[in-house]
Design a protein around this motif. Sequence first.
Motif, PDB file in Angstrom:
ATOM      1  N   PHE A  41       7.823   6.037   9.763  1.00 42.19           N
ATOM      2  CA  PHE A  41       7.899   7.481   9.532  1.00 42.19           C
ATOM      3  C   PHE A  41       7.925   8.219  10.867  1.00 42.19           C
ATOM      4  O   PHE A  41       7.260   7.827  11.814  1.00 42.19           O
ATOM      5  N   GLN A  43       9.233   3.409  -3.659  1.00 44.55           N
ATOM      6  CA  GLN A  43       8.019   3.526  -2.874  1.00 44.55           C
ATOM      7  C   GLN A  43       8.372   3.325  -1.404  1.00 44.55           C
ATOM      8  O   GLN A  43       9.005   2.321  -1.049  1.00 44.55           O
ATOM      9  N   PHE A  44       7.994   4.296  -0.591  1.00 45.89           N
ATOM     10  CA  PHE A  44       8.205   4.159   0.854  1.00 45.89           C
ATOM     11  C   PHE A  44       6.932   3.608   1.476  1.00 45.89           C
ATOM     12  O   PHE A  44       5.849   4.164   1.296  1.00 45.89           O
ATOM     13  N   LEU A  45       7.084   2.511   2.165  1.00 40.45           N
ATOM     14  CA  LEU A  45       5.916   1.787   2.664  1.00 40.45           C
ATOM     15  C   LEU A  45       6.018   1.578   4.169  1.00 40.45           C
ATOM     16  O   LEU A  45       7.084   1.249   4.682  1.00 40.45           O
ATOM     17  N   PRO A  83       4.244  10.808   5.524  1.00 43.29           N
ATOM     18  CA  PRO A  83       5.434  10.656   4.679  1.00 43.29           C
ATOM     19  C   PRO A  83       5.898  11.978   4.082  1.00 43.29           C
ATOM     20  O   PRO A  83       6.901  12.009   3.373  1.00 43.29           O
ATOM     21  N   LYS A  95       0.849  -1.182   0.000  1.00 40.34           N
ATOM     22  CA  LYS A  95       0.000   0.000   0.000  1.00 40.34           C
ATOM     23  C   LYS A  95       0.887   1.236   0.000  1.00 40.34           C
ATOM     24  O   LYS A  95       1.856   1.287   0.757  1.00 40.34           O
ATOM     25  N   PRO A  96       0.536   2.226  -0.817  1.00 41.92           N
ATOM     26  CA  PRO A  96       1.325   3.448  -0.771  1.00 41.92           C
ATOM     27  C   PRO A  96       1.192   4.124   0.579  1.00 41.92           C
ATOM     28  O   PRO A  96       0.189   3.956   1.268  1.00 41.92           O
ATOM     29  N   ALA A  97       2.208   4.863   0.928  1.00 45.23           N
ATOM     30  CA  ALA A  97       2.175   5.564   2.209  1.00 45.23           C
ATOM     31  C   ALA A  97       0.975   6.479   2.281  1.00 45.23           C
ATOM     32  O   ALA A  97       0.674   7.201   1.332  1.00 45.23           O
ATOM     33  N   ALA A  98       0.256   6.429   3.403  1.00 44.16           N
ATOM     34  CA  ALA A  98      -0.965   7.236   3.540  1.00 44.16           C
ATOM     35  C   ALA A  98      -0.629   8.690   3.746  1.00 44.16           C
ATOM     36  O   ALA A  98       0.411   9.020   4.248  1.00 44.16           O
ATOM     37  N   GLU A 147       2.552   7.509  -6.497  1.00 43.17           N
ATOM     38  CA  GLU A 147       2.988   7.170  -5.138  1.00 43.17           C
ATOM     39  C   GLU A 147       4.494   6.912  -5.059  1.00 43.17           C
ATOM     40  O   GLU A 147       5.005   6.540  -4.013  1.00 43.17           O
TER      41      GLU A 147
END
Lengths: 65, 237
Positions: free
Chosen positions: B110, B148-150, B121, A62-65, B138
């Motif tokens: 984060f 992509q940072f998850l 983020p 899931k992409p960062a919210a 994203e």
Amino acid sequence: MSLDLQKVLESKRALRRSLAAKPVAEKLRMLDALREREIVIRGSAAPSDSGAIREASAAYRKPAA
Amino acid sequence: MEHPRISHLARHSRESGVFNSEAGHPVPLQSMASSRWIPAFAGTTIKSKISTGPSIYETWPDMDIREVIKTVNQMQADGVIERYAIGGAVGATFYLEPVATLDVGIFTTFQPEQGSLVISPTPIFDYLKARGGSMEGEYIVIAGWPVQFLRPATPLVEEALKEAVSRDVDGTPVHVFTAEHLAAITLQVGRAKDKARLLQFIEEGVLDAARFQAILARHGLVDAWQKFERQFLLDTP
């Protein structure tokens, strides 16, 4: 060249193992090269609205919210 | 005590300690002491070589995934992110043959923004944009790679991040999920390509069977493993 399937499979397995055993830095350089090729291939493929069946994204990505 | 239902796994564990003793080896822990910083975007030009369509995959920058690693290390040193680890196909490359992939998945926690309890983020994106990164949906493009940072979305991924190991790439430290966690995550996600990757992990013999069993049991993946085992392993000559 061999038409013996077992030999072919063994040969493929050996190649994969030799690739896996390479230094990480070398494997990462290979990723750079592989991505360049992938981009070229995708650039010449049908557009995404072609109706082709595509795999869904992984649930954990899931992409960062 | 090994789980009685992980029969195939247990058999290999008893025989060799790993799935395949020919190629099995533990993951070495590397020192962080050799860290050095090279500006991630120095000399990097993002240029479009393929003009059709808006997709990020149609840009062709000068790619260097090692610059991505250096950038993320610097983000950590600057306090923008806390712990991080590489997962997905790039993470698997540390243990398996390289396989084409289009993005880099960085799992991280984060920091809350100053004066706020909300975890966001935004500081990551602001930090990278200030250093030449460009946003693409994203993703943020670093050294030609969509990154992509998850945040860990499951307890398994949380554990994978917590227990990530440090490896060395040409003198640069990098944190990556263990092979056992990567394999367990592929089982949990369960797409066709994840199953293929799990088979690769088994074939290459890089999994420590006891560690893998423990992870499966801890995260309720024993039934999924049994199904996978029936489908792909038990009929294997």
